[in-house]
Scaffold this motif. Structure first.
Motif, PDB file in Angstrom:
ATOM      1  N   ARG A  94       0.823  -1.215   0.000  1.00 56.41           N
ATOM      2  CA  ARG A  94       0.000   0.000   0.000  1.00 56.41           C
ATOM      3  C   ARG A  94       0.853   1.260   0.000  1.00 56.41           C
ATOM      4  NH1 ARG A  94      -4.462  -0.546  -2.100  1.00 56.41           N
ATOM      5  NH2 ARG A  94      -5.070   1.439  -1.152  1.00 56.41           N
ATOM      6  N   GLN A  95       2.146   1.105  -0.230  1.00 48.64           N
ATOM      7  CA  GLN A  95       3.110   2.198  -0.278  1.00 48.64           C
ATOM      8  C   GLN A  95       3.302   2.879   1.077  1.00 48.64           C
ATOM      9  OE1 GLN A  95       1.836   4.347  -4.055  1.00 48.64           O
ATOM     10  NE2 GLN A  95       4.034   4.149  -4.421  1.00 48.64           N
ATOM     11  N   HIS A  96       3.237   2.092   2.127  1.00 50.15           N
ATOM     12  CA  HIS A  96       3.564   2.583   3.450  1.00 50.15           C
ATOM     13  C   HIS A  96       5.027   2.258   3.730  1.00 50.15           C
ATOM     14  CE1 HIS A  96      -0.937   1.745   4.293  1.00 50.15           C
ATOM     15  NE2 HIS A  96      -0.770   2.993   3.874  1.00 50.15           N
ATOM     16  N   PRO A  97       5.819   3.211   4.230  1.00 52.86           N
ATOM     17  CA  PRO A  97       7.240   2.958   4.464  1.00 52.86           C
ATOM     18  C   PRO A  97       7.481   1.982   5.609  1.00 52.86           C
ATOM     19  CG  PRO A  97       6.619   5.150   5.233  1.00 52.86           C
ATOM     20  CD  PRO A  97       5.440   4.609   4.506  1.00 52.86           C
ATOM     21  N   VAL A  98       8.416   1.056   5.390  1.00 53.20           N
ATOM     22  CA  VAL A  98       8.816   0.069   6.399  1.00 53.20           C
ATOM     23  C   VAL A  98      10.337  -0.058   6.354  1.00 53.20           C
ATOM     24  CG1 VAL A  98       6.640  -1.225   6.304  1.00 53.20           C
ATOM     25  CG2 VAL A  98       8.508  -1.837   4.758  1.00 53.20           C
ATOM     26  N   PRO A  99      10.969  -0.556   7.410  1.00 50.09           N
ATOM     27  CA  PRO A  99      12.430  -0.658   7.416  1.00 50.09           C
ATOM     28  C   PRO A  99      12.974  -1.517   6.285  1.00 50.09           C
ATOM     29  CG  PRO A  99      11.572  -0.889   9.641  1.00 50.09           C
ATOM     30  CD  PRO A  99      10.381  -0.920   8.716  1.00 50.09           C
ATOM     31  N   GLY A 100      14.100  -1.075   5.729  1.00 47.93           N
ATOM     32  CA  GLY A 100      14.811  -1.833   4.712  1.00 47.93           C
ATOM     33  C   GLY A 100      16.232  -2.062   5.199  1.00 47.93           C
ATOM     34  N   LEU A 101      17.211  -1.568   4.445  1.00 45.73           N
ATOM     35  CA  LEU A 101      18.595  -1.668   4.906  1.00 45.73           C
ATOM     36  C   LEU A 101      18.854  -0.740   6.092  1.00 45.73           C
ATOM     37  CD1 LEU A 101      20.583  -2.011   1.559  1.00 45.73           C
ATOM     38  CD2 LEU A 101      20.115  -3.765   3.274  1.00 45.73           C
ATOM     39  N   ALA A 102      17.985   0.203   6.288  1.00 51.54           N
ATOM     40  CA  ALA A 102      18.002   0.996   7.527  1.00 51.54           C
ATOM     41  C   ALA A 102      16.968   0.386   8.461  1.00 51.54           C
ATOM     42  CB  ALA A 102      17.685   2.450   7.249  1.00 51.54           C
ATOM     43  N   GLU A 103      17.405  -0.089   9.623  1.00 53.27           N
ATOM     44  CA  GLU A 103      16.451  -0.724  10.535  1.00 53.27           C
ATOM     45  C   GLU A 103      15.677   0.290  11.364  1.00 53.27           C
ATOM     46  OE1 GLU A 103      18.719  -3.396  12.842  1.00 53.27           O
ATOM     47  OE2 GLU A 103      19.866  -1.860  13.913  1.00 53.27           O
ATOM     48  N   SER A 104      16.198   1.533  11.442  1.00 50.60           N
ATOM     49  CA  SER A 104      15.475   2.590  12.156  1.00 50.60           C
ATOM     50  C   SER A 104      16.007   3.936  11.700  1.00 50.60           C
ATOM     51  CB  SER A 104      15.638   2.437  13.666  1.00 50.60           C
ATOM     52  OG  SER A 104      16.989   2.647  14.061  1.00 50.60           O
ATOM     53  N   TRP A 105      15.219   4.996  11.962  1.00 51.25           N
ATOM     54  CA  TRP A 105      15.636   6.344  11.624  1.00 51.25           C
ATOM     55  C   TRP A 105      14.882   7.331  12.496  1.00 51.25           C
ATOM     56  CZ3 TRP A 105      13.192   2.972   8.307  1.00 51.25           C
ATOM     57  CH2 TRP A 105      11.838   3.231   8.034  1.00 51.25           C
ATOM     58  N   LYS A 106      15.461   8.515  12.629  1.00 51.40           N
ATOM     59  CA  LYS A 106      14.801   9.560  13.418  1.00 51.40           C
ATOM     60  C   LYS A 106      15.339  10.914  12.980  1.00 51.40           C
ATOM     61  CE  LYS A 106      18.173   9.329  17.220  1.00 51.40           C
ATOM     62  NZ  LYS A 106      18.344   9.118  18.674  1.00 51.40           N
ATOM     63  N   ALA A 107      14.491  11.931  13.098  1.00 50.19           N
ATOM     64  CA  ALA A 107      14.931  13.299  12.847  1.00 50.19           C
ATOM     65  C   ALA A 107      15.658  13.788  14.089  1.00 50.19           C
ATOM     66  CB  ALA A 107      13.737  14.193  12.545  1.00 50.19           C
ATOM     67  N   THR A 108      16.882  14.298  13.903  1.00 48.44           N
ATOM     68  CA  THR A 108      17.661  14.802  15.028  1.00 48.44           C
ATOM     69  C   THR A 108      17.720  16.325  15.040  1.00 48.44           C
ATOM     70  OG1 THR A 108      19.686  14.548  13.726  1.00 48.44           O
ATOM     71  CG2 THR A 108      19.054  12.714  15.167  1.00 48.44           C
ATOM     72  N   GLY A 109      17.066  16.950  14.080  1.00 47.61           N
ATOM     73  CA  GLY A 109      17.007  18.401  13.982  1.00 47.61           C
ATOM     74  C   GLY A 109      16.088  18.766  12.844  1.00 47.61           C
ATOM     75  N   PRO A 110      15.843  20.047  12.606  1.00 42.80           N
ATOM     76  CA  PRO A 110      14.940  20.450  11.526  1.00 42.80           C
ATOM     77  C   PRO A 110      15.364  19.929  10.156  1.00 42.80           C
ATOM     78  CG  PRO A 110      15.448  22.302  12.962  1.00 42.80           C
ATOM     79  CD  PRO A 110      16.372  21.201  13.349  1.00 42.80           C
ATOM     80  N   ASP A 111      16.669  19.793   9.923  1.00 46.16           N
ATOM     81  CA  ASP A 111      17.139  19.353   8.617  1.00 46.16           C
ATOM     82  C   ASP A 111      18.166  18.229   8.723  1.00 46.16           C
ATOM     83  OD1 ASP A 111      19.146  20.823   9.706  1.00 46.16           O
ATOM     84  OD2 ASP A 111      19.387  22.212   8.033  1.00 46.16           O
ATOM     85  N   THR A 112      18.174  17.494   9.812  1.00 43.07           N
ATOM     86  CA  THR A 112      19.107  16.372   9.953  1.00 43.07           C
ATOM     87  C   THR A 112      18.357  15.116  10.380  1.00 43.07           C
ATOM     88  OG1 THR A 112      19.608  16.985  12.251  1.00 43.07           O
ATOM     89  CG2 THR A 112      21.090  17.816  10.534  1.00 43.07           C
ATOM     90  N   TRP A 113      18.821  13.984   9.826  1.00 44.43           N
ATOM     91  CA  TRP A 113      18.225  12.692  10.109  1.00 44.43           C
ATOM     92  C   TRP A 113      19.343  11.696  10.409  1.00 44.43           C
ATOM     93  CZ3 TRP A 113      12.858  11.429   9.456  1.00 44.43           C
ATOM     94  CH2 TRP A 113      12.075  12.483   8.968  1.00 44.43           C
ATOM     95  N   GLU A 114      19.072  10.796  11.298  1.00 47.09           N
ATOM     96  CA  GLU A 114      20.029   9.730  11.610  1.00 47.09           C
ATOM     97  C   GLU A 114      19.412   8.382  11.260  1.00 47.09           C
ATOM     98  OE1 GLU A 114      22.613   9.920  15.227  1.00 47.09           O
ATOM     99  OE2 GLU A 114      21.537   8.058  15.740  1.00 47.09           O
ATOM    100  N   PHE A 115      20.149   7.590  10.487  1.00 47.14           N
ATOM    101  CA  PHE A 115      19.686   6.270  10.059  1.00 47.14           C
ATOM    102  C   PHE A 115      20.637   5.204  10.602  1.00 47.14           C
ATOM    103  CE2 PHE A 115      17.588   9.096   7.228  1.00 47.14           C
ATOM    104  CZ  PHE A 115      16.417   8.467   6.834  1.00 47.14           C
ATOM    105  N   LYS A 116      20.067   4.210  11.264  1.00 48.38           N
ATOM    106  CA  LYS A 116      20.829   3.073  11.742  1.00 48.38           C
ATOM    107  C   LYS A 116      20.746   1.951  10.705  1.00 48.38           C
ATOM    108  CE  LYS A 116      22.115   4.499  15.894  1.00 48.38           C
ATOM    109  NZ  LYS A 116      23.545   4.603  16.287  1.00 48.38           N
ATOM    110  N   LEU A 117      21.899   1.537  10.197  1.00 46.02           N
ATOM    111  CA  LEU A 117      21.942   0.523   9.152  1.00 46.02           C
ATOM    112  C   LEU A 117      21.998  -0.881   9.759  1.00 46.02           C
ATOM    113  CD1 LEU A 117      24.546   2.214   6.775  1.00 46.02           C
ATOM    114  CD2 LEU A 117      22.060   2.547   6.870  1.00 46.02           C
ATOM    115  N   ARG A 118      21.479  -1.826   9.006  1.00 43.95           N
ATOM    116  CA  ARG A 118      21.496  -3.220   9.463  1.00 43.95           C
ATOM    117  C   ARG A 118      22.925  -3.759   9.455  1.00 43.95           C
ATOM    118  NH1 ARG A 118      16.464  -5.418   9.856  1.00 43.95           N
ATOM    119  NH2 ARG A 118      14.811  -4.276   8.758  1.00 43.95           N
TER     120      ARG A 118
END
Length: 538
Positions: A81-105
């Motif tokens: 249904r085109q809903h985003p789910v984890p891929g090679l990034a197992e998690s992510w979060k916004a750490t600021g207005p224009d920064t994101w942190e992605f944890k890779l598998r």
């Protein structure tokens, strides 16, 4: 098509190394002469359209993406249904207005045995703008200003201002090994560089006919359902249906609408369907003062471009009986469109409805635009890309002719149409478009924003529509973190572009698959046919 396309070694070797970005979790595995004699874990799929390259960044087109999603993964994946789910990034979060942190598998390996890490993401991102195919993936990468490796399995992405849709955009960039960053498209097409982390590995192929994939035994997402997947390219609808009924294949896509009832009544077969996110629409030349395919009734080129007149565009839209096309040509397997995405998708504007058929109003509008006797034009389009596209083009041409706009339909293979359309050889075209991200902003940016490929705007706006107020709304929406405010900006932009008929929507296709009773297919709104969505019925 590259001569070496689908030609490769029986086993992919570690020729280059590791690079990864975004490759959705898919499935497939390979060869058998007849599906009827196949082992339980072998799947034979017949697809309607052959990809024009195996390079994952060559062409942002569903047939190409279908293959890529079997071989590669993406940082973030999309479900059916085109809903985003984890891929090679197992998690992510916004750490600021224009920064994101992605944890890779951790523990993910490429098909050649090399280890996936952050360097592969960097290399994948760097390669995207170097590939010059019919349509670019830069629309997804240009939003990122910087990628910083915090450790081998943590990356920080800084966007060009706040960009809340970043995780969704990451669903579209396949991750390749770093060592293939500078590899040519030819080496992807001949199989040498086809190295991903996805559920299936490239095995072998025959140009334009078949592609054989084998299960990745070390796939991080678990054992694929099929040991081998053979993908056959059968563009002829009747031949594809016959292959299924005869048992030669297990699953087909793009079921001809005329055959749906017959196949549904066969107890040995199953039909799976979903309203597509793909809109079929008309596109007109906007910015050339004269356009090549607009002439008067004496066949003299018109001194001005008639498509620049809003009333001409309104006449075109009103002259088309969308429901008649759906009922008579598509056997009811479509939904009339009043905007670029279906009504139930994020960002759709509820005030926009399909244009009612009104032939007298169309004739009046043409006269008011200065063309009381109409003019002549040519509607160009593909004849093997969308469901009954050639027939639809002919039907639209007849309807417009009835309104006084004498129109001839000229269609050609997609491999010829798309490059010529990109080169702006035409004045008036029939095309299709799907929202790869599952929301409205992507379609508006690609089709209606003023073209600026370096900024990821208007990447598919080959007719050069331009509307500054719409551009301002799109740019503001890109940086709006409040979901409701962003939705309001996008809905306003959609209304501005559609009311101005920057593109003229016709209908949304119905995505249709048919399979043997022993195969259960989960239908997708994005039109992709993935082996991971087909499971054996025990």
């Amino acid at each position: 098509m590259t001569p070496s396309f689908f030609m490769g070694q029986t086993k992919v070797k570690n020729l280059f190394g590791t690079t990864s970005l975004l490759v959705s979790l898919l499935a497939g595995a390979a060869s058998l002469a007849h599906a009827a004699d196949a082992a339980p874990h072998q799947l034979v799929m017949a697809l309607s359209t052959t990809p024009d390259s195996l390079d994952p960044y060559h062409h942002n087109l569903a047939p190409n993406l279908t293959i890529s999603h079997h071989i590669y993964d993406t940082l973030v994946d999309l479900d059916e249904r085109q809903h985003p789910v984890p891929g090679l990034a197992e998690s992510w979060k916004a750490t600021g207005p224009d920064t994101w942190e992605f944890k890779l598998r951790k523990g993910v390996t490429f098909h050649d045995g090399s280890t996936f890490d952050a360097n592969d993401v960097l290399a994948s991102w760097a390669r995207v703008p170097t590939v010059h195919g019919p349509s670019s993936f830069t629309v997804y990468t240009e939003v990122v200003k910087e990628i910083k490796v915090l450790d081998p399995y943590t990356i920080q992405l800084t966007t060009n201002g706040p960009f809340p849709l970043l995780p969704v955009y990451l669903t579209q960039v396949m991750i390749i090994p770093a060592e293939v960053q500078n590899t040519t498209t030819a080496d992807f097409d001949n199989g040498k560089a086809l190295i991903g982390t996805g559920p299936y590995r490239y095995s072998e192929g025959s140009p334009g006919h078949t592609l054989t994939l084998t299960a990745n035994p070390h796939y991080w997402g678990g054992k694929p359902a099929w040991d081998t997947v053979e993908i056959r390219f059968i563009p002829n609808d009747a031949d594809r249906v016959t292959a299924l009924i005869s048992g030669t294949v297990d699953l087909i896509n793009a079921v001809p609408p005329a055959d749906v009832h017959r196949l549904e009544s066969n107890p040995q077969l199953k039909i799976a369907k979903a309203v597509s996110n793909r809109v079929i629409y008309l596109s007109v030349d906007f910015d050339r003062p004269q356009t090549p395919f607009a002439r008067d009734r004496q066949n003299t080129p018109l001194p001005t471009n008639p498509f620049q007149a809003l009333k001409v565009r309104q006449a075109i839209s009103k002259a088309i009986n969308r429901q008649a096309i759906i009922d008579e040509l598509l056997y009811g397997q479509a939904v009339p469109a009043g905007q670029l995405i279906p009504d139930d998708m994020d960002g759709a504007n509820p005030s926009l409805k399909p244009e009612p058929f009104n032939l007298p109003a169309a004739r009046t509008l043409l006269a008011e635009a200065g063309y009381p006797k109409g003019f002549t034009t040519v509607l160009h389009g593909p004849n093997n890309r969308y469901v009954r596209d050639a027939e639809v083009a002919s039907s639209v041409a007849l309807m417009l002719t009835g309104a006084g706009l004498a129109t001839t339909a000229e269609t050609m293979p997609a491999s010829e149409f798309f490059p010529r359309n990109k080169n702006r050889d035409f004045s008036f075209t029939l095309r299709g478009w799907s929202s790869d991200t599952g929301e409205a902003g992507y379609s508006i940016k690609a089709l209606l924003a003023t073209r600026d490929v370096d900024k990821g705007l208007g990447t598919a706006n080959h007719n050069r529509y331009s509307n500054k107020s719409l551009d301002d709304l799109v740019i503001a929406a890109d940086h709006e973190l409040d979901a409701e405010k962003r939705r309001g900006l996008i809905q306003k932009a959609m209304a501005d572009g559609i009311n101005d008929l920057g593109q003229i929507p016709l209908y949304f296709q119905m995505n249709l698959w048919a399979s043997k009773e022993a195969v259960k297919m989960t239908p997708r709104v994005d039109e992709l046919t993935l082996a991971r969505d087909a499971v054996p019925v025990r």
